[in-house]
Design an enzyme around this catalytic site. Structure first.
Site, short mmCIF file in Angstrom:
data_model
loop_
_atom_site.label_atom_id
_atom_site.label_comp_id
_atom_site.label_asym_id
_atom_site.label_seq_id
_atom_site.Cartn_x
_atom_site.Cartn_y
_atom_site.Cartn_z
CB ALA A 1 -15.77 -27.61 93.53
N GLY B 1 -11.04 -25.41 95.04
CA GLY B 1 -10.50 -26.22 93.94
C GLY B 1 -9.65 -25.40 92.99
CD GLU C 1 -8.43 -28.45 96.76
OE1 GLU C 1 -8.28 -29.39 97.57
OE2 GLU C 1 -9.53 -28.19 96.22
CD GLU D 1 -11.90 -25.81 99.71
OE1 GLU D 1 -11.42 -26.10 98.60
OE2 GLU D 1 -11.36 -24.98 100.48
#
Ligand code: T1G
Length: 697
Positions: A63, A102, A105, A125
């Protein structure tokens, strides 16, 4: 069509390309672009399979951390993942560089994955005080099973492509270096073989295997020690356990709840500040990006002691030959022997191979003459703290070393300008302050003298990156940034014990704050004779250095861990500090001698006096320009002195507490205790008056 995500078709493969330097982070623009490109691919009848690939040096690295703390704009990440997973055309992800957070992911929301053998994947994270919040805690265990998912997510460690293949995270590994070509070929094969969509959310085999197992409680127990004081690692375990207990969509909801708890935790702010601060410190104010950097292809070190040996290993570890000069053969043999033992210990732990032990030892040679420094690019002096000896050494280096060689001192306190004055080339003299054990501690405090050239400053910052240290450039003063603040904390800790606290009470306040060890346990590790020798040197120089009960310990040969007794006592084979009634007696006698009546001291007072005196000193260091930014001080303390990264560093922590609160306490202690250390910093007063923080500087 978005600037950062494009769609085109090659044969029957619809190609979605992300191009958002530097690391293709999932910013709002990238998220929207991904959804729009997917829709295009869905509508494109010529596309039988879709391929997600990235331009630049890496696949999506997560992210966009810079968006955290701001209102999340739609589409959110979980939504984007759902779109990709629910594609009715096989969705392939092609990974190069790093697929992180992310980014991974997104890849496991796709149906098939190929990676270059040089690629690495991970869910880091937790290092930002978070947990994977876009399905990572629900989809990864469906691929790897509970144990590996717990390991990867609670440590944030990356795994390389080969291991990712074994774990079922990727389906293929390509040894080439052209990810687009590899991705296209792999996607075409999927199309040609008519492979179906394969949604990770539907995979349950690995879940069955660990359903109801106690692996989650085992992990929580192991985290008690490893993740002491941290918030998010435990939330990671809760989220992963949900994958084994709830259907996918409810597991996703649980993940989101836990993610939000982490996002709201102050630890997230502290760790993200530390993440960016670690990167900002390499951008030195006033040093142009294109400042020339000298090549450092050979290094000389003076002193084969603990520091010299550790420093040498850093250079050998990255393939740079090192020559260590000592005065006596026996000292040299001892030093080289310790280096080999350290390497062999790493080999025993499987961190390096025996071949690497030999390769690195082959890069380290010993010598008894400075003549072997004639051609080296950098010399680092690492002898004990004595100005006269250091000046003698630098005068000799000035005579022997080639033009353009950098002359550095590993001094932890002494004046770089005075050391440089022993040479005719002060512009080539600089401080390079390593931390013990030097081959382990990440911080390198580079110290600019008043005449150090920009080229030399830029070069030692580049050297820090080369040897995988976090380099911070600071100005020249007694103790530079780290030790200058540490000495203030140490003096307060001593006063607190003089007035009535116990060493273990002081240390507990610091370890409760998150330090790995307290003031007195740390001095026992370093050896309390080190501080004693410095105090004696200052006393011999005529300075009025007050008596202390620690001097009495040294005079009784209680030097710390190395004599199994210092402020604490230690049992054979254990580094656990044990309070010693003998020391309490010595302290009580010392108080009597000094006419001190001990009093009850609260933990809050200990915290304020040990930490606020440092922050006040940090503000003075900023005032004097010894540190350019508060984040420089934060990075020094996180990587050099074990300040808990989840509090962001002492200056960031001060901003969180509120500078008005700090100033009030500093002024109170100035009134009650006096002393320069409590004289409120002008900068601190100015910031409070203006309602600003260190972060605003
Ligand atoms: N967001 C924004 N900027 C980033 C970034 C990111 N994720 N990663 C790196 N940068 C910037 C960095 O600040 C620097 O900027 C430049 O890129 C180069 O970085 C829902 C919530 C990828 C291994 O934790 O580990 O996904 O200083 O100097 O040494 O589950 O960066 O040049 O201006 O570090 O080659 C999870 C963090 C996010 C990965 C490259 N992802 N990044 O290392 O270069 S949370 C991470 C890294 C998340 C979801 C959750 C490393 C790297 P500047 P660099 P590098």
């Amino acid at each position: 069509m978005s600037e950062v995500v494009t769609y085109n078709r090659e044969g029957t493969v619809g190609v979605i390309t992300v191009n958002y330097p530097p690391v293709n982070a999932l910013s709002h623009a990238v998220r929207s672009g991904l959804v729009a490109a997917l829709e295009q691919g869905q509508k494109d009848s010529g596309a039988k399979v879709l391929l997600l690939v990235c331009e630049g040096r890496t696949f999506i690295a997560g992210a966009d951390i810079r968006e955290f703390g701001k209102p999340m704009q739609s589409p959110g990440l979980p939504e984007v993942m759902d779109h990709y997973e629910n594609s009715d055309k096989p969705m392939v992800a092609a990974i190069h560089g790093t697929a992180l957070g992310g980014g991974l992911e997104t890849a496991i929301a796709c149906h098939y994955r190929i990676a270059l053998s040089s690629a690495r994947v991970g869910l880091p994270e937790v290092k930002l005080g978070l947990l994977p919040g876009a399905g990572g805690t629900q989809r990864l265990p469906r691929l790897t099973g509970a144990k590996k998912a717990l390991e990867m997510i609670t440590t944030g460690e990356f795994v390389d492509a080969r291991e990712a293949l074994e774990l079922g995270i990727v389906d293929a590994v390509d040894d080439g270096d052209d990810i687009k070509a590899a991705g296209l070929a792999f996607a075409q094969k999927i199309a040609d073989e008519g492979k179906p969509v394969r949604r990770v959310r539907d995979l349950t085999e690995k879940l069955e295997a660990d359903k109801g197992s106690d692996v989650f409680d085992q992990f929580r127990a192991s985290l008690e020690k490893k993740a002491r004081g941290l918030f998010s690692p435990f939330k990671c375990v809760d989220a992963i356990q949900a994958a084994f207990e709830l259907p996918f969509d409810e597991g996703m909801k649980r993940e989101r709840e836990l993610f939000t708890e982490c996002m709201e935790s102050p630890q997230r702010a502290g760790l993200i500040h530390a993440f960016f601060a670690e990167r900002e410190v390499s951008k030195v104010k006033g040093l142009a990006k294109d400042t020339p950097v000298r090549d450092i292809n050979s290094v000389g070190i003076i002193g084969a002691g603990t520091m010299g040996g550790g420093i040498a290993m850093n250079f050998a570890n990255v393939g740079i030959p090192v020559t260590i000069v000592e005065v006596k053969q026996e000292a040299l043999d001892k030093g080289l022997g310790i280096i080999r033992k350290n390497y062999e210990n790493s080999a025993k732990k499987g961190r390096i191979s025996q071949q690497q032990v030999e390769e690195r030892m082959a890069l380290i040679s010993g010598s008894l003459t400075y003549d072997d420094f004639k051609e080296v690019d950098l010399v680092i002096e690492a002898v004990f703290e004595n100005m006269a000896i250091k000046k003698e050494i630098f005068a000799k280096l000035d005579a022997v070393c080639k033009h353009g060689a950098i002359l550095a001192s590993n001094t932890s306190t002494l004046d770089i300008d005075e050391i440089a004055s022993a040479t005719g080339r002060p512009e080539d003299v600089v401080g390079m302050h390593f931390f013990s054990p030097a081959n382990v501690m990440k911080l390198l405090e580079n110290v600019r003298g008043s005449k150090t050239s920009d080229e030399v400053k830029a070069t030692v910052m580049a050297v820090a990156k080369k040897i995988k240290k976090v380099g911070v450039l600071v100005g020249n003063c007694y103790g530079f940034v780290g030790n200058r603040m540490l000495h203030k904390r140490g003096a307060e800790a001593m006063s607190l014990v003089n007035e009535g606290a116990t060493p273990q009470q002081v240390d507990k306040v610091l370890t409760d704050l998150g330090y790995p060890m307290g003031q007195f346990a740390m001095s026992d590790l370093a050896g309390i004779d080190v501080g004693y020798r410095i105090r004696e040197e200052r006393r011999n120089a005529g300075e009025n250095v007050p008596a202390s009960w620690v001097d009495k310990l040294v005079e009784q040969n209680r030097l710390g861990q190395k004599t199994m007794a210092g402020v604490y006592k230690y049992e054979e084979g254990s580094r656990k500090p044990i309070p010693d009634p003998e020391v309490d007696a010595i302290i009580a006698d010392f108080r009597k001698e000094q006419g001190i009546t001990p009093r009850e001291i609260s933990d809050q007072e200990i915290l304020e006096r040990c930490m606020f005196v440092m922050i006040n000193e940090g503000a003075k260091i900023l005032e004097e320009g010894i540190a350019d930014r508060a984040l420089d001080i934060d990075v020094v303390w996180i990587y050099g002195y074990g300040f808990p990264a989840y509090r962001g560093g002492p200056m960031f922590w001060a901003d969180q507490l509120g500078l008005d609160t700090i100033l009030q306490a500093v002024e109170k202690y100035y009134d009650e205790l006096g002393g320069d250390q409590w004289k409120p910093s002008a900068l601190l007063k100015k910031l409070v008056a203006e309602g600003k923080s260190f972060g605003d500087l």
